[in-house]
Design a protein around this motif. Structure first.
Motif, PDB file in Angstrom:
ATOM      1  N   GLU A   3     -10.069 -17.617   7.049  1.00  0.00           N
ATOM      2  CA  GLU A   3      -8.743 -17.432   6.463  1.00  0.00           C
ATOM      3  C   GLU A   3      -8.668 -16.064   5.793  1.00  0.00           C
ATOM      4  O   GLU A   3      -9.610 -15.612   5.145  1.00  0.00           O
ATOM      5  N   LEU A   4      -7.535 -15.416   5.940  1.00  0.00           N
ATOM      6  CA  LEU A   4      -7.303 -14.113   5.322  1.00  0.00           C
ATOM      7  C   LEU A   4      -6.932 -14.341   3.858  1.00  0.00           C
ATOM      8  O   LEU A   4      -6.038 -15.124   3.554  1.00  0.00           O
ATOM      9  N   PRO A   9      -7.174  -7.397   2.411  1.00  0.00           N
ATOM     10  CA  PRO A   9      -6.383  -6.162   2.491  1.00  0.00           C
ATOM     11  C   PRO A   9      -6.550  -5.269   1.258  1.00  0.00           C
ATOM     12  O   PRO A   9      -6.450  -4.048   1.350  1.00  0.00           O
ATOM     13  N   ALA A  10      -6.847  -5.879   0.113  1.00  0.00           N
ATOM     14  CA  ALA A  10      -7.036  -5.094  -1.108  1.00  0.00           C
ATOM     15  C   ALA A  10      -8.252  -4.176  -1.000  1.00  0.00           C
ATOM     16  O   ALA A  10      -8.284  -3.112  -1.624  1.00  0.00           O
ATOM     17  N   LEU A  11      -9.245  -4.578  -0.209  1.00  0.00           N
ATOM     18  CA  LEU A  11     -10.434  -3.742  -0.029  1.00  0.00           C
ATOM     19  C   LEU A  11     -10.096  -2.395   0.604  1.00  0.00           C
ATOM     20  O   LEU A  11     -10.787  -1.404   0.378  1.00  0.00           O
ATOM     21  N   LEU A  12      -9.046  -2.354   1.404  1.00  0.00           N
ATOM     22  CA  LEU A  12      -8.672  -1.103   2.076  1.00  0.00           C
ATOM     23  C   LEU A  12      -7.937  -0.131   1.157  1.00  0.00           C
ATOM     24  O   LEU A  12      -7.811   1.044   1.488  1.00  0.00           O
ATOM     25  N   VAL A  78      -0.139  -3.912   1.824  1.00  0.00           N
ATOM     26  CA  VAL A  78       0.628  -4.498   0.722  1.00  0.00           C
ATOM     27  C   VAL A  78       1.486  -5.644   1.241  1.00  0.00           C
ATOM     28  O   VAL A  78       1.562  -6.717   0.615  1.00  0.00           O
ATOM     29  N   LEU A  79       2.134  -5.441   2.385  1.00  0.00           N
ATOM     30  CA  LEU A  79       2.938  -6.498   2.986  1.00  0.00           C
ATOM     31  C   LEU A  79       2.075  -7.719   3.290  1.00  0.00           C
ATOM     32  O   LEU A  79       2.487  -8.862   3.060  1.00  0.00           O
ATOM     33  N   THR A  80       0.868  -7.476   3.784  1.00  0.00           N
ATOM     34  CA  THR A  80      -0.059  -8.576   4.064  1.00  0.00           C
ATOM     35  C   THR A  80      -0.333  -9.388   2.804  1.00  0.00           C
ATOM     36  O   THR A  80      -0.296 -10.625   2.818  1.00  0.00           O
ATOM     37  N   MET A  81      -0.582  -8.685   1.714  1.00  0.00           N
ATOM     38  CA  MET A  81      -0.858  -9.380   0.458  1.00  0.00           C
ATOM     39  C   MET A  81       0.348 -10.210   0.014  1.00  0.00           C
ATOM     40  O   MET A  81       0.202 -11.347  -0.444  1.00  0.00           O
ATOM     41  N   PHE A  82       1.536  -9.658   0.166  1.00  0.00           N
ATOM     42  CA  PHE A  82       2.746 -10.408  -0.196  1.00  0.00           C
ATOM     43  C   PHE A  82       2.909 -11.638   0.696  1.00  0.00           C
ATOM     44  O   PHE A  82       3.224 -12.728   0.211  1.00  0.00           O
ATOM     45  N   ILE A  91       1.862 -14.650   9.876  1.00  0.00           N
ATOM     46  CA  ILE A  91       2.521 -13.333   9.871  1.00  0.00           C
ATOM     47  C   ILE A  91       1.650 -12.328   9.121  1.00  0.00           C
ATOM     48  O   ILE A  91       1.557 -11.158   9.503  1.00  0.00           O
ATOM     49  N   ALA A  92       0.978 -12.783   8.068  1.00  0.00           N
ATOM     50  CA  ALA A  92       0.084 -11.912   7.292  1.00  0.00           C
ATOM     51  C   ALA A  92      -1.045 -11.379   8.163  1.00  0.00           C
ATOM     52  O   ALA A  92      -1.416 -10.199   8.071  1.00  0.00           O
ATOM     53  N   ILE A  93      -1.588 -12.243   9.004  1.00  0.00           N
ATOM     54  CA  ILE A  93      -2.673 -11.816   9.895  1.00  0.00           C
ATOM     55  C   ILE A  93      -2.185 -10.725  10.838  1.00  0.00           C
ATOM     56  O   ILE A  93      -2.871  -9.714  11.055  1.00  0.00           O
ATOM     57  N   TRP A  94      -0.999 -10.894  11.394  1.00  0.00           N
ATOM     58  CA  TRP A  94      -0.443  -9.887  12.299  1.00  0.00           C
ATOM     59  C   TRP A  94      -0.125  -8.587  11.551  1.00  0.00           C
ATOM     60  O   TRP A  94      -0.364  -7.486  12.068  1.00  0.00           O
TER      61      TRP A  94
END
Length: 134
Positions: A3-4, A9-12, A78-82, A91-94
């Motif tokens: 699971e994401l 994404p914060a690591l990047l 950032v969008l992924t985190m949201f 959608i976050a994974i994509w």
């Protein structure tokens, strides 16, 4: 696939921030060089200076593309985190995948720009060698 989570994404963030700092420094260096060459060209109208200016135009364009794709990558992180936060995991994974692809594109632009820079420096070295021989 695991699971994401928000931390992935914060690591990047730090990596992308450092890359963007390097891109901005390149851009500022090119701006200074172009201003200097512009003044020299006005004084001497040399074909060599004109070639350098044209080379720098391409390098500035590539740096702009590097910055745009790098910033877009950060935006998708950032969008992924949201999206993770509001439980839209698929959608976050994509979105995260797209962010990674944009980061790859940004780095490919960097490789292209470095190749052009190295070739330009080689031309300068040849010019120096020619002056030393003559």
């Amino acid at each position: 696939m695991e699971e994401l989570t928000l931390t992935t994404p914060a690591l990047l963030f730090s990596a992308i921030s450092l890359i963007m700092l390097a891109y901005t420094n390149r851009f500022l260096a090119y701006a200074a060089i172009i201003r200097n060459l512009s003044e020299k060209y006005i004084e001497h109208k040399s074909a060599s200076i004109l070639r350098q200016i044209n080379n720098l135009k391409l390098r500035v364009k590539l740096t702009r593309y590097m910055q745009i794709t790098g910033i877009s990558s950060l935006l998708f992180c950032v969008l992924t985190m949201f999206l993770i936060y509001i439980d839209f995991n698929l959608i976050a994974i994509w979105a995260f995948g797209l962010g990674l692809l944009l980061l790859i594109v940004s780095l490919l632009f960097l490789i292209w720009e470095i190749q052009i820079s190295a070739k330009a420096l080689q031309h300068h070295l040849v010019d120096i060698e020619d002056h030393l021989i003559n």
